[in-house]
Design a protein around this motif. Structure first.
Motif, PDB file in Angstrom:
ATOM      1  N   TRP A 286       3.000  -5.972   8.762  1.00 55.46           N
ATOM      2  CA  TRP A 286       3.739  -4.738   9.050  1.00 55.46           C
ATOM      3  C   TRP A 286       2.957  -3.902  10.059  1.00 55.46           C
ATOM      4  O   TRP A 286       1.718  -3.826  10.003  1.00 55.46           O
ATOM      5  CB  TRP A 286       3.959  -3.945   7.761  1.00 55.46           C
ATOM      6  CG  TRP A 286       5.127  -4.454   6.975  1.00 55.46           C
ATOM      7  CD1 TRP A 286       5.126  -5.501   6.111  1.00 55.46           C
ATOM      8  CD2 TRP A 286       6.456  -3.935   6.991  1.00 55.46           C
ATOM      9  NE1 TRP A 286       6.386  -5.683   5.587  1.00 55.46           N
ATOM     10  CE2 TRP A 286       7.218  -4.728   6.097  1.00 55.46           C
ATOM     11  CE3 TRP A 286       7.074  -2.892   7.664  1.00 55.46           C
ATOM     12  CZ2 TRP A 286       8.563  -4.500   5.868  1.00 55.46           C
ATOM     13  CZ3 TRP A 286       8.419  -2.649   7.429  1.00 55.46           C
ATOM     14  CH2 TRP A 286       9.155  -3.452   6.557  1.00 55.46           C
TER      15      TRP A 286
ATOM     16  N   THR B 289      -0.383  -3.305   7.420  1.00 56.01           N
ATOM     17  CA  THR B 289      -0.050  -4.233   6.332  1.00 56.01           C
ATOM     18  C   THR B 289      -0.791  -3.868   5.051  1.00 56.01           C
ATOM     19  O   THR B 289      -0.193  -3.857   3.960  1.00 56.01           O
ATOM     20  CB  THR B 289      -0.386  -5.676   6.736  1.00 56.01           C
ATOM     21  OG1 THR B 289       0.308  -6.001   7.941  1.00 56.01           O
ATOM     22  CG2 THR B 289       0.012  -6.651   5.635  1.00 56.01           C
ATOM     23  N   ASP B 290      -2.086  -3.554   5.154  1.00 57.80           N
ATOM     24  CA  ASP B 290      -2.853  -3.226   3.951  1.00 57.80           C
ATOM     25  C   ASP B 290      -2.287  -1.981   3.262  1.00 57.80           C
ATOM     26  O   ASP B 290      -2.172  -1.930   2.030  1.00 57.80           O
ATOM     27  CB  ASP B 290      -4.325  -3.006   4.292  1.00 57.80           C
ATOM     28  CG  ASP B 290      -5.012  -4.305   4.697  1.00 57.80           C
ATOM     29  OD1 ASP B 290      -4.457  -5.383   4.404  1.00 57.80           O
ATOM     30  OD2 ASP B 290      -6.099  -4.231   5.307  1.00 57.80           O
TER      31      ASP B 290
ATOM     32  N   ARG C  27       0.810  -0.834   3.504  1.00 54.06           N
ATOM     33  CA  ARG C  27       2.116  -1.190   2.934  1.00 54.06           C
ATOM     34  C   ARG C  27       1.954  -1.994   1.648  1.00 54.06           C
ATOM     35  O   ARG C  27       2.671  -1.772   0.670  1.00 54.06           O
ATOM     36  CB  ARG C  27       2.926  -2.001   3.946  1.00 54.06           C
ATOM     37  CG  ARG C  27       3.318  -1.262   5.200  1.00 54.06           C
ATOM     38  CD  ARG C  27       4.560  -0.456   5.032  1.00 54.06           C
ATOM     39  NE  ARG C  27       5.701  -1.236   4.588  1.00 54.06           N
ATOM     40  CZ  ARG C  27       6.965  -0.864   4.775  1.00 54.06           C
ATOM     41  NH1 ARG C  27       7.226   0.259   5.414  1.00 54.06           N
ATOM     42  NH2 ARG C  27       7.961  -1.597   4.317  1.00 54.06           N
ATOM     43  N   ASP C  28       0.988  -2.922   1.648  1.00 53.13           N
ATOM     44  CA  ASP C  28       0.755  -3.720   0.445  1.00 53.13           C
ATOM     45  C   ASP C  28       0.305  -2.833  -0.710  1.00 53.13           C
ATOM     46  O   ASP C  28       0.723  -3.024  -1.857  1.00 53.13           O
ATOM     47  CB  ASP C  28      -0.289  -4.798   0.718  1.00 53.13           C
ATOM     48  CG  ASP C  28       0.255  -5.925   1.591  1.00 53.13           C
ATOM     49  OD1 ASP C  28       1.496  -5.998   1.774  1.00 53.13           O
ATOM     50  OD2 ASP C  28      -0.565  -6.726   2.088  1.00 53.13           O
TER      51      ASP C  28
ATOM     52  N   GLU D  92       3.289  -0.914  -1.899  1.00 52.63           N
ATOM     53  CA  GLU D  92       4.184  -1.804  -2.636  1.00 52.63           C
ATOM     54  C   GLU D  92       3.609  -2.123  -4.019  1.00 52.63           C
ATOM     55  O   GLU D  92       4.327  -2.165  -5.014  1.00 52.63           O
ATOM     56  CB  GLU D  92       4.414  -3.093  -1.853  1.00 52.63           C
ATOM     57  CG  GLU D  92       5.272  -4.132  -2.551  1.00 52.63           C
ATOM     58  CD  GLU D  92       6.702  -3.692  -2.781  1.00 52.63           C
ATOM     59  OE1 GLU D  92       7.410  -4.362  -3.551  1.00 52.63           O
ATOM     60  OE2 GLU D  92       7.121  -2.652  -2.225  1.00 52.63           O
ATOM     61  N   ALA D  93       2.291  -2.343  -4.081  1.00 54.21           N
ATOM     62  CA  ALA D  93       1.662  -2.609  -5.372  1.00 54.21           C
ATOM     63  C   ALA D  93       1.807  -1.409  -6.306  1.00 54.21           C
ATOM     64  O   ALA D  93       2.093  -1.563  -7.501  1.00 54.21           O
ATOM     65  CB  ALA D  93       0.186  -2.951  -5.171  1.00 54.21           C
TER      66      ALA D  93
ATOM     67  N   ARG E 198       3.679 -12.427  -9.666  1.00 59.71           N
ATOM     68  CA  ARG E 198       2.244 -12.169  -9.753  1.00 59.71           C
ATOM     69  C   ARG E 198       1.788 -12.112 -11.206  1.00 59.71           C
ATOM     70  O   ARG E 198       2.605 -12.015 -12.124  1.00 59.71           O
ATOM     71  CB  ARG E 198       1.904 -10.870  -9.025  1.00 59.71           C
ATOM     72  CG  ARG E 198       2.277 -10.877  -7.540  1.00 59.71           C
ATOM     73  CD  ARG E 198       2.095  -9.517  -6.919  1.00 59.71           C
ATOM     74  NE  ARG E 198       2.348  -9.513  -5.484  1.00 59.71           N
ATOM     75  CZ  ARG E 198       3.546  -9.422  -4.932  1.00 59.71           C
ATOM     76  NH1 ARG E 198       4.622  -9.301  -5.713  1.00 59.71           N
ATOM     77  NH2 ARG E 198       3.698  -9.438  -3.622  1.00 59.71           N
TER      78      ARG E 198
END
Length: 570
Positions: free
Chosen positions: A101, A121-122, A124-125, A128-129, A280
């Motif tokens: 992202w 990306t980090d 966004r991750d 999201e988490a 997960r």
């Protein structure tokens, strides 16, 4: 000559400012400049890294040739919008052909378009988490709230599939095993609205067709979790509608968790994952917590079922057949509640007093459990004894019962309506009645005319004030008249008022008035209950002989008794 100078000599790249060039080449964000023909005019070192090609490979290519995955994407739409409007745009997107992202900024200039891409990306991750963790926590809270209640647990289990989608799976089926060991799917859901009807049909068929080697069968038999690809499941399924439906649903993986309570498997939770979903470890942990909550709920259903059987057996043992009475036909019905927790205190009774007058009672003890059923039996016996010994009318019998309830069962509350069939001075039938907080008796004339006796609730209910004055009334009963008594389970609905239920009942009575008495009672139950009731239902109907159409439920004198028949649990 270095690479920057070579680019400038070729007329490609930023102005010949050494400091600016070094800054662009060393900045952690990707930067590129596109000319008016969308050709790459400059890319910095980070852009080369993202694209996986050096400047010598990219020089002179159009953006759409260098990254063909951009064609038709949202990123292309934003780039072209910026150029068309002349206004800079900032947006976040998953960049096609690159992965990850990015925060993307596009600045249109007279010479083309400058593009800046910062990898987020980090972040966004992490977001999201955090979102998924919040969703899992909310799911567990909602599942606990839905399943921990004592009422309507089966319906809550059916809704469980809808709760876990899409937090834990793309689709779900909940399976319950009853105390006799029979498994049935009680709820299903799919995150894709278009596939929900397919999932519903599949849930109706799958258990009858799944082989013993399927994940569901293994989890039910061994009580252990099973994860299997759906392709493997399809290979062992027989040809037929169920297999075709699973192919149409097209999940990638099935995760089956056993629901275990009291050292036995009481159901399974089947979670279906599409190809683009990864389950997960934290999702699996949450799924196990949901499974444990569901297992406890099923165990409660089993315990309530046992209690219901005990209460119903006690209740039915006290609901005896009415006596034979010349000139009167009597029909009785009893239907237990759908929910185990609600079986309890409804009763009816019909018996002769010393002077051979028929007395009919309908009542309801407050509460829905075995204690209410036991209290019902005690009140029924007390009322019979008081009425038989005293020979009194309905009001005096209620007064005596009220005194006994307060003196001997001071924690009991109940409603009751009593009617007594007797003769007037000229030998004609009449009805003497009294009501203690119960739905009022209803008189249906042979021509369909309806009279509701008294007010909506009658006098004060039993167990409150033994000194309360009980009213008693008398009404004449022309030949062919029907008297109906019922408990509130017949008219009570969660989605409507008692007044609405009473109006519906009266409407059905008008339509059924000319039917034989048993047909009238069964028709009322079918129309009013539409299946298994939410509460117990007791019903007594008495019809006077004469002036009714042939076959309408009257019989010659001496043969007017209709046996008591209770409806079995559906």
């Amino acid at each position: 000559m270095d690479e920057q100078e070579a680019r400038q000599r070729e007329g490609i790249g930023p102005p010949p400012d050494a400091d600016l060039g070094r800054f662009l080449q060393t900045m952690p964000a990707a930067f590129c400049f596109l000319d008016k023909r969308w050709n790459l005019h400059y890319v910095n070192a980070e852009a080369e890294r993202l694209l996986g090609r050096s400047w010598s490979e990219l020089a002179g290519q159009s953006l759409w040739e260098a990254v063909p995955e951009l064609v038709g994407s949202d990123v292309e739409t934003h780039y072209r919008t910026a150029v068309a409007t002349g206004r800079p745009l900032t947006f976040e997107a998953a960049h096609p052909g690159v992965g990850g992202w990015f925060e993307i900024r596009a600045w249109p200039t007279p010479d083309g378009l400058a593009v800046y891409l910062l990898d987020v990306t980090d972040r966004r991750d992490a977001e999201e988490a955090a979102r998924r963790a919040t969703a899992r926590t909310a799911l567990l809270a909602r599942v606990s709230a839905e399943l921990s209640g004592q009422l309507d647990t089966l319906s809550a289990l059916a809704r469980l599939a809808q709760l876990v989608v899409p937090v834990l799976a793309d689709a779900c089926i909940v399976t319950l095993v009853d105390r006799e060991g029979h498994a049935r799917d009680v709820g299903s859901w799919h995150g894709d609205p278009a596939r929900r009807p397919v999932m519903d049909r599949y849930a109706q068929l799958r258990l009858a067709t799944l082989p013993g080697t399927s994940p569901v069968a293994q989890a039910l038999a061994a009580g252990t979790p099973v994860t299997e690809s759906v392709d493997a499941v399809l290979r062992v399924m027989p040809e037929g509608p169920a297999r075709d439906l699973l192919v149409e649903l097209s999940p990638a993986t099935a995760v089956v968790l056993p629901l275990t309570a009291d050292a036995r498997t009481v159901g399974v939770l089947t979670l279906y994952q599409d190809a683009d979903r990864v389950m997960r470890a934290e999702d699996t942990d949450t799924a196990w917590q949901v499974a444990a909550e569901a297992a406890r709920a099923i165990a409660r259903v089993h315990r309530h079922s046992q209690q219901a059987q005990l209460a119903e057996t006690l209740q039915r043992s006290l609901l005896t057949e009415p006596p034979a009475v010349d000139g009167l036909a009597v029909v009785v019905r009893y239907v237990p509640a759908a929910e185990a927790a609600r079986v309890g205190g409804d009763w009816y009774d019909a018996f002769l007093q010393r002077d051979d007058a028929l007395m009919v009672v309908i009542g309801d003890v407050v509460g829905h459990d075995t204690a209410a059923a036991a209290a019902m039996g005690q009140l029924r016996g007390l009322l019979r004894g008081i009425a038989h010994y005293s020979g009194a009318g309905p009001a005096e019998v209620l007064r005596g019962l009220d005194d006994a309830v307060v003196g001997m069962h001071d924690d009991t509350l109940a409603t009751a309506a009593i009617v007594r069939f007797e003769q007037d001075g000229q030998g004609g039938p009449r009805l003497r009645w009294a009501n203690a907080g119960h739905p009022p008796p209803i008189v249906v004339a042979a021509d369909g005319g309806i009279t509701v006796l008294g007010s909506e609730l009658g006098d004060l209910m039993l167990g409150v004030d033994p000194t309360a004055v009980r009213a008693e009334s008398v009404v004449a009963l022309p030949p062919g008249t029907t008297v109906l008594l019922h408990t509130d389970g017949l008219i009570e609905r969660r989605d409507s008022s008692l007044d609405d239920g009473t109006r519906t009942l009266l409407g059905h009575l008008r339509e059924l008035a000319g039917r034989p008495l048993e047909e009238l009672c069964d028709g009322l139950l079918r129309r009013m209950l539409r299946g298994i009731p939410q509460d117990d239902v007791a019903l007594v109907a008495v019809r006077c002989a004469g002036a009714h159409p042939a076959g309408a439920g009257t019989q010659p004198p001496g043969r007017l008794t209709t046996p008591a028949t209770g409806h079995p649990r559906r």
